[in-house]
Design an enzyme around this catalytic site. Structure first.
Site, PDB file in Angstrom:
ATOM      1  N   GLU A 178       0.742  -1.159   0.045  1.00  0.00           N
ATOM      2  CA  GLU A 178      -0.107  -0.107  -0.090  1.00  0.00           C
ATOM      3  C   GLU A 178       0.875   1.287  -0.040  1.00  0.00           C
ATOM      4  OE1 GLU A 178      -2.747  -3.308   1.677  1.00  0.00           O
ATOM      5  OE2 GLU A 178      -0.836  -2.437   1.928  1.00  0.00           O
ATOM      6  N   HIS A 188     -11.591  -4.590   8.939  1.00  0.00           N
ATOM      7  CA  HIS A 188     -11.997  -4.274   7.859  1.00  0.00           C
ATOM      8  C   HIS A 188     -13.450  -3.527   7.930  1.00  0.00           C
ATOM      9  CE1 HIS A 188     -10.146  -7.816   7.496  1.00  0.00           C
ATOM     10  NE2 HIS A 188      -9.959  -7.814   6.170  1.00  0.00           N
TER      11      HIS A 188
END
Length: 674
Positions: A410, A477
């Site tokens: 990322e 999440h």
């Protein structure tokens, strides 16, 4: 600026590989090395005299590395990012010597308008990327800008520097892998001077052959002794030509010398007795001078030294006389100026009965169809279509490399997107879950968000954050991260609550010249179907939308909470004949609150609803902003409705207890009304 004329000696900033053995080329190399050394020494003197603030990190001993490479680079097309010891490289790449001095004086002539200190500058308009202190971060920026140049048809090479110490950071490894995977021609240079600040290399690594890491990434790697500038010139010339031709990256471990400590305040008391003297004895500059003098160039060298000394002193006198930096435009230049609207095609006329996920897909397809500079990247967004199928079908229609899946990196992926953005491309990066963006926090909030403020260069990149709970995904999440990310200046943010707004938000975010986070609540991806049409007023997404009208109170919310708040408003209208002004905020940064303030001045009551946690939540900022000017008009204390101050639990019963629901909102408002 009224700076002294640059000597003819320094008008030439390039060397050709075919000329490296010619005396004039070697003398030119010496002249730039001497200018860099003299400049670094005088900067240290001025710091000790109190005329330079902060600290300084000198490049004394590093000139035999940085000067040859920069002279050989093609300044018209190549990309570079210098590190702490790259002063000589900055001088060669662009600008007047006094311009760079002004950076240290932090005065009105500073290239960063004194918003950054000493070596933290560059010339991004000419692809010299300004460094930040998190050194590993810079590699992926170079990769992105180099790839941007290649996409524009320019046979560019990138140059990225990092020390033996920063080679331990995860960003270095992410970036090496990414460059190799995408076959981006970058020359990665490890400046190995045996110390990471005070930590010797023996305490950093088991294997001291740092260039051996290249094997793991499928690229060539070798080491180079930087004690002889002529050898460095020839080695770099061959490496640059090979990289430019093959478009394959290379890792070079450059054994260089740090003649002084890490920075001006470094006492070097961690060194062994006699170690500093031993390093000083290896100083390449006097050895190079002696070699050239022995070849019969003594008189020319004396003339160079005299001209350098005079030029440096005249430049210092001119630079130090400039006015102090002005605070004018400080706030105004946090963001790049408003960009002109893109001439989008007025289509689709109507896309009937589509979900928010499909509306985003429609927007992405429109952008890729109409904007050749658009690049879409993220994990699993290719053939798989993304974790939530928002990018489904796009790689087949637009092909790689315009749409491509990245490795699990990322930070490097985000740095790559930033590199694209600052060079004329516009990247849209999808994070699989907003939670995973925390891996790229430095890139987003300390690099992209500050780019315009500290360098004047726009950074148009869109970060798509699938966020929010309610789907039993657990703590890793389900986060709402707006309060965390928007506490840093320089980021814009949109948070649509329906398909039409999502479509409009994507277009508005894309054409903005600043980094924009697009928050996308996962529970809204497939919550109902609605018609989506071309909306010429898509930029109105930067303003709140008024969804209900009433006199009792002003409700402000965003994201999935818009739907719950609307249901609550319907309940109160039916059961209590009580009506509210309900606003969907839509844009979280910058906040446009005028219409909401007018409503609050009329109703005298404020309710803020958001899914993020209550403590340090975004609602606290909204309450503060809205009540500062309307406190006297308030009839009661504001009401904040938010999630509990705890990690997001997994089981549906626990998650339901954690976050707001329609019933909880109704109960909270009822109690507050009573």
């Amino acid at each position: 600026m009224n700076f002294p004329s640059t000597p003819a000696l320094f008008e030439r900033r390039d060397l050709r590989a075919s000329d490296l053995s010619k005396p004039e080329s070697l003398l030119q190399t010496y002249a730039w090395m001497q200018l860099a050394r003299t400049g670094d020494n005088r900067i240290l003197d001025l710091f000790r005299q109190g005329k330079i603030r902060g600290t300084v990190t000198g490049g004394q001993g590093n000139e035999a590395l940085i000067v040859p490479l920069t002279l050989l680079a093609d300044k018209a097309i190549d990309v570079i990012s210098f590190s702490h010891r790259g002063f000589g490289g900055h001088l060669i790449w662009s600008g007047h010597f006094a311009d760079h001095l002004c950076q240290y004086f932090a005065n009105s002539g500073s290239p960063t308008k004194a918003r950054e200190g000493n070596i933290h500058h560059g010339d991004p308009a000419n692809r010299s990327l300004p460094m930040i202190s998190h050194l590993g971060i810079m590699l992926s920026n170079v990769i992105g800008t180099t790839d941007s140049q290649r996409r524009f048809g320019k046979k560019s090479v990138g140059f990225a520097f990092f020390g033996d110490g920063s080679s331990s950071t995860g960003d270095i490894h992410e970036s090496l892998n990414l460059a190799s995977l995408l076959s981006i021609p970058v020359v990665f240079v490890i400046e190995n001077n045996q110390y990471a600040y005070s930590t010797p290399i023996s305490e950093q690594f088991i294997s001291e052959n740092l260039h051996d890491r290249a094997k793991g990434y499928g690229m060539e790697g070798f080491e180079m002794d930087c004690s002889d500038p002529e050898h460095v010139l020839k080695t770099f010339a061959a490496a640059i030509e090979k990289t430019r031709t093959t478009s394959r990256p290379v890792l070079i471990e450059a054994h260089t010398f740090r003649l002084r400590g890490h920075a001006a305040y470094d006492t070097c008391d961690y060194m062994k007795p006699g170690e500093a003297e031993g390093i000083l004895a290896k100083d390449p500059l006097p050895k190079f001078r002696a070699k050239l003098a022995a070849a019969g160039h003594g008189a020319q060298l004396d003339a160079i030294d005299a001209e350098v000394s005079a030029f440096v002193e005249a430049s210092i006198k001119a630079a130090i006389a400039l006015a102090p930096a002005s605070p004018t435009d400080l706030i105004d230049e946090v963001f790049a100026p408003a960009a002109p609207a893109i001439s989008w095609k007025p289509e689709p006329a109507t896309a009937e009965k589509i979900t928010m996920a499909q509306a985003l897909n429609l927007g992405l397809r429109k952008i890729l169809s109409e904007r050749s500079e658009a690049v879409l990247l993220g994990q699993d967004i290719g053939n798989y279509g993304g974790a939530f199928k928002v990018t489904e079908g796009l790689v087949g229609e637009f092909t790689r490399p315009r749409v491509f899946s990245t490795p699990l990196c990322e930070s490097a992926s985000t740095g790559y997107a930033i590199g694209l953005a600052i060079n004329g491309h516009r990247a849209i990066e999808e994070f699989q879950f907003a939670d995973f963006a925390t891996e790229a926090t430095t890139q987003i909030v300390l690099n992209a968000a500050t780019y315009h403020f500290r360098s004047g260069q726009k950074c148009p990149v869109v970060f798509r954050f699938p966020c929010g709970g309610g789907l039993t995904f657990g703590s890793f999440h389900s986060q709402e991260l707006e309060s965390a990310y928007l506490s840093f200046p320089g980021i814009k943010a949109l948070y649509p609550s329906n398909p039409q707004d999502a479509f409009n938000a994507l277009l508005a975010a894309y054409e903005d010249d600043n980094p924009v986070i697009l928050f996308e609540h996962k529970a809204l991806y497939r919550r109902g179907r609605h018609n989506v049409r071309w909306d010429a007023n898509y930029r109105d997404i930067w303003q709140p939308a008024k969804l209900c009208s009433g006199d009792f109170a002003t409700i402000v919310t965003y994201g999935e909470m818009v739907h719950l708040a609307n249901e609550a408003c319907e309940y109160f209208a039916a059961e209590y004949e009580t009506n509210f002004d309900l606003f969907d905020l839509r844009a979280l940064a910058p906040l446009k609150l005028d219409a909401i303030k007018e409503s609050l001045a009329r109703t005298g009551r404020l309710i803020v609803i958001h899914e993020g946690r209550r403590t340090h939540g975004f609602g606290a900022e909204l309450v503060a902003r809205l009540t500062e000017e309307n406190f006297a008009a308030l009839k009661t204390a504001p009401l904040r409705i938010a999630s509990l101050d705890m990690p997001v639990p997994f089981a549906p019963e626990l998650e339901a207890a954690y976050r707001p629901s329609k019933d909880k909102i109704i109960e909270a408002i009822t109690a507050w009304m009573g």
